[in-house]
Design an enzyme around this catalytic site. Structure first.
Site, mmCIF file in Angstrom:
data_model
loop_
_atom_site.group_PDB
_atom_site.id
_atom_site.type_symbol
_atom_site.label_atom_id
_atom_site.label_comp_id
_atom_site.label_asym_id
_atom_site.label_seq_id
_atom_site.Cartn_x
_atom_site.Cartn_y
_atom_site.Cartn_z
ATOM 1 N N SER A 231 0.788 -1.236 0.000
ATOM 2 C CA SER A 231 0.000 0.000 0.000
ATOM 3 C C SER A 231 0.821 1.288 0.000
ATOM 4 O O SER A 231 0.265 2.370 -0.192
ATOM 5 C CB SER A 231 -0.965 0.019 1.190
ATOM 6 O OG SER A 231 -0.257 0.087 2.414
ATOM 7 N N LYS A 276 -6.008 5.287 8.033
ATOM 8 C CA LYS A 276 -4.840 5.995 7.506
ATOM 9 C C LYS A 276 -5.090 7.501 7.457
ATOM 10 O O LYS A 276 -4.162 8.291 7.653
ATOM 11 C CB LYS A 276 -4.481 5.449 6.128
ATOM 12 C CG LYS A 276 -4.009 4.001 6.171
ATOM 13 C CD LYS A 276 -3.442 3.530 4.854
ATOM 14 C CE LYS A 276 -2.844 2.137 5.006
ATOM 15 N NZ LYS A 276 -2.097 1.693 3.809
#
Length: 335
Positions: A231, A276
């Protein structure tokens, strides 16, 4: 009598404490951290100028009975079973898979930056890494996670898609021979093809990822340490690009983000983007790049990231990206 009740109550309190803190089979996904990309990226003979790119992570915690119960009332905390987290493989195999994904992500990040700056690089295809073997596969007892398939039936391939295309052209239950590199040895394994449940096509029943060797000039290295998975690809690519060009792309801003990346510069969806966003905001980021690709709950990562920022009333700007160029163009057109 009073002393007896005191002992009983004390024992009950101890038992309750043990129960509440007893680990379950669940894990909690929580906001992680925002890490300076410059700590992980190094291009020979290049210095970092005002690098304020940040990759973001999701924290994973083993859930106790108490923390699992409390997670129902907490925002941006998700309880997942061990099987959901690892895909049903062992912890060791799960970590190995994440390392493979991270290595591929790093190579793709470097390739994108070198392509964009017309800098010399060469990527050699070595074969395909075996990540996981389907329990129904005829190779379930012989293939191991970490094996590299370098050929089938004496044929060698230039890319994984060619290998998959060849196998899918075969008949179901057809006998084949795999050429496999295991550690420093090359071995031959025999078995039969099978019909894959997911696609209905013929295959061998393994999850695969490219095994490549990347040669660059100047040499570039990404060392992500204990961070796994793919990611951080987009943010790594921006970090490498900035070191190669020595451009000031951030202009004093803290730029955070997430997203996988392939060698063509396409940015892919990731999991846990709400967490996040929280991590990036806590680190003081002014901009957050979010993939405009479908992720969780049938929403694009960008939609979920924007929703999270609005619910938390954050001033951090959420920017949708489909490609590496989208992120680069945004940075160059805004100050």
């Amino acid at each position: 009598m009073r002393r007896r009740w005191t002992v009983i109550i004390a024992l009950l309190i101890i038992a309750l404490g043990v129960f509440l803190n007893y680990p379950t089979s669940y894990y909690l996904e929580v906001p992680g951290s925002a890490e300076d990309v410059a700590k992980f990226v190094k291009v020979d003979n290049k210095t970092v100028k005002n690098n304020q790119f940040y990759l973001t992570t999701v924290g994973i915690k083993k859930a106790t009975n108490l923390s699992l119960f409390l997670s129902r009332f907490q925002s941006h905390v998700t309880a997942v079973s061990s099987e959901e987290l690892t895909g049903g493989v062992s912890d060791e195999q799960y970590l190995k898979v994440q390392q493979f994904f991270m290595q591929n992500s790093q190579n793709a990040a470097i390739v994108n930056a070198y392509k964009k700056t017309n800098t010399s690089y060469d990527q050699k295809y070595l074969g395909v890494n075996v990540l996981q073997v389907d329990e129904r596969s005829h190779f379930v007892q012989s293939l191991k996670s970490g094996d590299v398939i370098t050929g089938i039936d004496g044929r060698h391939f230039g890319q994984t898609s060619d290998l998959i295309q060849y196998v899918s052209s075969l008949d179901e239950n057809q006998q084949i021979k795999l050429e496999v590199k295991r550690s420093d040895k090359t071995i031959e394994l025999s078995g039969k093809t099978m019909k894959l449940q997911a696609t209905g096509k013929v295959g061998i029943g393994v999850s695969l990822v490219d095994e490549t060797q990347l040669i660059t000039d100047p040499k570039a290295k990404i060392d992500a340490g204990s961070i796994g998975g793919p990611s951080a690809g987009l943010m790594f690519s921006l970090g490498v690009y900035q070191q190669l060009t020595q451009e000031d792309l951030t202009h004093g801003r803290k730029i955070a983000g997430t997203g996988t990346i392939d060698t063509d510069g396409n940015v892919g969806a990731i999991g846990g983007i709400d967490k996040k966003v929280v991590a990036a905001s806590d680190a003081g980021a002014q901009v957050f790049f979010a993939p405009e690709a479908t992720g969780e709950n049938d929403m694009t990562n960008y939609e979920l990231a924007k929703k999270t920022a609005e619910e938390m009333n954050l001033s951090m700007k959420i920017v949708p990206v489909k490609t590496f160029d989208d992120a680069l163009n945004y940075l160059k057109s805004t100050v």
